[in-house]
Motif scaffolding. Structure first.
Motif, PDB file in Angstrom:
ATOM      1  N   ASP A  92       3.447 -13.077   6.504  1.00  0.00           N
ATOM      2  CA  ASP A  92       2.456 -11.904   6.686  1.00  0.00           C
ATOM      3  C   ASP A  92       1.149 -12.411   7.136  1.00  0.00           C
ATOM      4  OD1 ASP A  92       4.206  -9.322   6.037  1.00  0.00           O
ATOM      5  OD2 ASP A  92       4.665 -10.796   4.439  1.00  0.00           O
ATOM      6  N   LYS A 189       6.162  -3.221  13.271  1.00  0.00           N
ATOM      7  CA  LYS A 189       6.557  -2.598  12.242  1.00  0.00           C
ATOM      8  C   LYS A 189       5.835  -1.364  11.928  1.00  0.00           C
ATOM      9  CE  LYS A 189       3.762  -5.195   8.606  1.00  0.00           C
ATOM     10  NZ  LYS A 189       3.827  -6.229   7.657  1.00  0.00           N
ATOM     11  N   PHE A 236      11.300   1.142   5.679  1.00  0.00           N
ATOM     12  CA  PHE A 236      11.852   1.276   4.430  1.00  0.00           C
ATOM     13  C   PHE A 236      12.326   2.845   4.424  1.00  0.00           C
ATOM     14  CE2 PHE A 236       9.157  -1.794   1.995  1.00  0.00           C
ATOM     15  CZ  PHE A 236      10.259  -2.715   1.963  1.00  0.00           C
ATOM     16  N   ASP A 268      13.250  -4.676   6.496  1.00  0.00           N
ATOM     17  CA  ASP A 268      11.986  -4.790   5.562  1.00  0.00           C
ATOM     18  C   ASP A 268      12.673  -5.599   4.358  1.00  0.00           C
ATOM     19  OD1 ASP A 268       9.548  -4.910   4.427  1.00  0.00           O
ATOM     20  OD2 ASP A 268       9.095  -3.107   4.864  1.00  0.00           O
ATOM     21  N   TRP A 407      -3.522  -7.316   2.183  1.00  0.00           N
ATOM     22  CA  TRP A 407      -2.758  -8.466   2.961  1.00  0.00           C
ATOM     23  C   TRP A 407      -3.696  -9.663   3.507  1.00  0.00           C
ATOM     24  CZ3 TRP A 407       1.961  -8.896   2.967  1.00  0.00           C
ATOM     25  CH2 TRP A 407       3.058  -8.098   3.070  1.00  0.00           C
TER      26      TRP A 407
HETATM   27  C1  NOJ Z   1       7.317  -5.620   2.754  1.00  0.00           C
HETATM   28  C2  NOJ Z   1       6.310  -4.893   3.692  1.00  0.00           C
HETATM   29  O1  NOJ Z   1       6.720  -3.366   3.858  1.00  0.00           O
HETATM   30  C3  NOJ Z   1       6.310  -5.395   5.033  1.00  0.00           C
HETATM   31  O2  NOJ Z   1       5.048  -4.914   5.791  1.00  0.00           O
HETATM   32  C4  NOJ Z   1       6.054  -6.908   4.700  1.00  0.00           C
HETATM   33  O3  NOJ Z   1       6.107  -7.384   6.142  1.00  0.00           O
HETATM   34  C5  NOJ Z   1       7.324  -7.378   3.962  1.00  0.00           C
HETATM   35  N1  NOJ Z   1       7.240  -6.971   2.792  1.00  0.00           N
HETATM   36  C6  NOJ Z   1       7.111  -8.856   3.962  1.00  0.00           C
HETATM   37  O4  NOJ Z   1       6.246  -9.345   3.181  1.00  0.00           O
END
Ligand code: NOJ
Length: 703
Positions: A92, A189, A236, A268, A407
């Motif tokens: 990420d 996403k 999700f 996800d 993040w």
């Molecule tokens: C969950 C998160 O919803 C998503 O945005 C992220 O890329 C993944 N985890 C991987 O870390």
């Protein structure tokens, strides 16, 4: 020829040789770089790795990744697995890598597509040098509820702004070429409507009507698909009884068939397995079946695909062609990333020191992400010669890391300059004192000429799984501001946060208010520049600011309803229904006037021209915004929608004729089946500094 086309024969030959287990393995993404199941890699049961140690990578501390360590893992796949198919390494890299920029909500506030793109290019270059091929950004979830902590990760409430930024981030990450050693695969996403989570509670069920889906939530994804985004992540969320991870209409239907997009869809984290929790799959095997048939190619960290797909194919529940198509897409992505040409990353390419140009880009973006909400008496910028008291919990130099925002996996605290040092570096001939504790702050406030109080959210109060039930400042901070405000020394509040907040008490207490969405690595110098006047606070709000939580959801592009203003001005008995600040709002250190709006419309769309004059004493930048309303349509339309914007620099006293255009397609809207309506009739257009002010005119559009 693109590498994925050059390797087309090799890909087919590999698919021809693979066992069902090896095919399922290509669709399996394992987490972690530390406890990687090497035996599985050797058996060809792992296709990609997400370099993260937990599902909450945005909030947890993460181990660094290095090209050398990833090359070691790669060697296992290439040299010890039967077919030698390289691994794809994902991480990420959300708003920067070593060079951490403002959180995406702050990037949106910049209304500066070029700056956003440059940050993405830098992130791609830095992360690729560490051996990472694939990032899970941009997040394109329109968010209308700031309780939802993930509002920090997206571009706010507006589909047009988010679409523009979507394209820039995708191009920034990818356009250098995924195989060039400078680009990375991006991932749009969370597809789709994840921001509708009820009550702002992360992962919660959403409600979204078909026309809202088409006109509000899908457009940024369409922009990313058009820009060629390599991958998409299913959300999700579930709505209408169907989790996105198992929704063939959304994945195979809209993305692949309707839009003709042919990239890789990843779930996800653990979302395939979670279909069991949603109650649409009885067990992990059925979860794997539903997700693959819906269109999910890669199972992230869920373990359902590699365990169950082979038997699902053997028993006839999943056609082998569906499995093969997913494997083909994954292998094409690997080829596109250059892995079939050279699977290894040079081990001497990672940056040691952050290059000055990277810092400058992050700083320029940070300047333009900071929004000036109030500036009574022109107290900002702070005049030379003032004795400044720097106080508040987020002014603590030890807390500087919080300015990174959610993040930030690879930002290094040591690379940051704290705000106090940055202010002191600028300070001559200003004097900057600092007090850590509230009592000291109060004592100091009595002695200095101006108090700068830095308050807001620490970084882990926003982002994934960090929803709140309040939009107030964290406990004690409002009281501190109120107390400081009563002392009589002019007070500047700097609010740093990952979401919009209800800032009314801050506005009441302070003479000037700056709002900074966590600005990243260069936060200290950037805020200091803005306070001291070396830079403009260039941001404009990418979300409507409510007066209080009770107004949420509140967004500017709402419908008129049958009982609009002014006859029913106050729909709440205790508060006006207007926001604290409208979408697009932001003051500067100079003032602008708009005049001479002209519009022309033809088969290509709308072209508007307006004169913007800098009426103040300083050079400055303005974000000129164009909003449209389709006055009468077959479906009710929002009272206005942003359709174009432009950031322009105008010297003091000068005027600029600014041109904005809206392509014909953008004059229309979608019905619930995704059909574009271009309906003839009158439209109203506004051009101005935010969604509530500006010049207005009407025109006729022939459809
Ligand atoms: C969950 C998160 O919803 C998503 O945005 C992220 O890329 C993944 N985890 C991987 O870390």
């Amino acid at each position: 020829m693109l590498p994925q086309d050059r390797h087309a024969d090799r890909i087919e030959s590999l698919i021809g040789q693979m066992t069902l287990e090896e095919k399922a393995g290509q669709l399996n993404q394992e987490p972690s770089t530390v406890d990687v199941p090497l035996d599985m890699v050797e058996k060809g049961l792992v296709g990609s790795l997400i370099c993260a140690n937990s599902a909450y990578a945005g909030t947890d501390r993460q181990a660094r990744v290095r090209a050398a360590a990833l090359n070691e893992l790669q060697r296992v796949a290439v040299e010890r697995s039967r077919l030698g198919i390289p691994l794809l390494f994902a991480r990420d890299v959300i708003h920067g890598h070593r060079t951490v920029g403002p959180i995406p909500l702050g990037q949106a506030a910049s209304f500066w597509p070029e700056g956003v793109r440059r940050l993405a290019e830098i992130a791609a270059q830095e992360a690729r040098a560490d051996g990472i091929h694939w990032t899970f950004t941009p997040m394109l979830d329109i968010a209308r509820d700031p309780r939802w902590g993930r509002i920090a990760e997206g571009f706010g409430e507006d589909p047009h702004l988010a679409s523009v930024m979507a394209e820039q981030v995708v191009r920034g990450f990818q356009d250098a070429g995924l195989h060039s050693g400078k680009g990375m695969a991006a991932c749009a996403k969370h597809y789709v409507a994840y921001g509708t989570a009820e009550g702002g509670r992360d992962y919660n069920t959403g409600e979204v009507t078909p026309t809202t889906l088409e006109n509000v939530y899908l457009p940024p994804f369409k922009a990313a698909a058009r820009a060629g985004v390599a991958t998409v992540m299913a959300a999700f969320i579930e709505f209408d009884g169907r989790p996105a991870t198992a929704n063939p209409d959304l994945l195979n239907g809209i993305l692949r068939r309707r839009w003709g997009w042919d990239g890789v869809i990843v779930s996800d984290w653990n979302a395939v397995a979670e279909l069991v929790n949603h109650g649409v799959a009885a067990d992990l095997a059925q979860a794997a079946e539903l997700a693959l048939l819906a269109g999910v190619d890669i199972d992230m960290a869920g373990g359902a695909y590699w365990r169950h797909l082979p038997d699902l194919v053997r028993s006839g529940r999943v056609p082998v062609e569906v499995l093969d198509a997913a494997v083909r897409r994954v292998l094409r992505l690997k080829a596109a990333c250059g892995l079939f040409d050279d699977p290894y990353t040079p081990e001497d390419a990672a940056i040691v020191e952050i290059p000055d140009e990277h810092r400058r880009a992050a700083r320029a973006l940070a300047h333009r992400s900071i929004v000036l909400l109030k500036n009574q008496g022109g107290i900002l910028p702070l005049r030379p010669g003032l004795r400044i008291g720097l106080v508040g919990p987020l002014a603590n130099p030890q807390a500087k890391e919080t300015f990174f925002g959610t993040w930030t996996l690879d930002g290094e605290e040591e690379d940051m300059t704290d705000l106090l040092s940055a202010m002191r570096a600028h300070a001559a001939p200003r004097e900057v004192w600092h007090a850590l504790l509230p009592d000291e702050a109060v004592a100091q406030a009595r002695l200095c000429d101006v108090v700068v109080a830095v308050v807001g959210e620490w970084r882990h109060r926003s982002g994934e799984d960090n929803s709140t039930t309040t939009l107030d400042l964290p406990p004690g901070q409002t009281e501190l501001l109120q107390y400081l405000g009563r002392i009589g020394t002019p007070l500047v509040a700097v609010v740093v946060a990952g979401r919009s907040l209800a800032v009314e008490p801050v506005l009441e207490a302070a003479d000037a208010v700056l709002f900074a969405f966590h600005p990243g690595l260069e936060a200290g110098p950037a805020i200091a520049d803005v306070l001291m006047g070396d830079a403009e606070p260039g941001g404009r709000l990418p979300v409507t600011f409510p007066r209080s939580l009770g107004q949420v959801p509140i967004y500017y592009n709402r419908k008129n309803t049958g009982r609009p203003v002014p006859n029913f001005r106050y729909r709440y008995v205790d508060r006006p229904d207007s926001p604290q600040f409208p979408f697009g709002f932001g003051l500067g250190y100079t003032t602008f006037e708009y005049s001479d709006l002209e519009v022309e419309v033809d088969r290509d769309g709308l072209r508007a021209r307006v004169t913007v004059t800098n009426t103040g004493q300083r050079d400055g930048e303005e974000v000129v915004q164009l909003y449209l309303r389709d006055d009468v349509a077959s479906l009710s339309r929002p009272i206005k929608e942003l359709k174009a914007f432009q950031r322009v620099a105008i010297p003091a006293g000068r005027s600029l004729r600014v041109k904005l255009s809206v392509p014909r397609q953008a004059m229309g809207f979608f019905d619930g089946e995704g059909r574009l309506h271009l309906e003839p009739g009158t439209f109203t257009v506004w051009v101005g500094p935010n969604s509530e002010e500006g010049l207005q005119t009407q025109f006729r559009f022939d459809g």
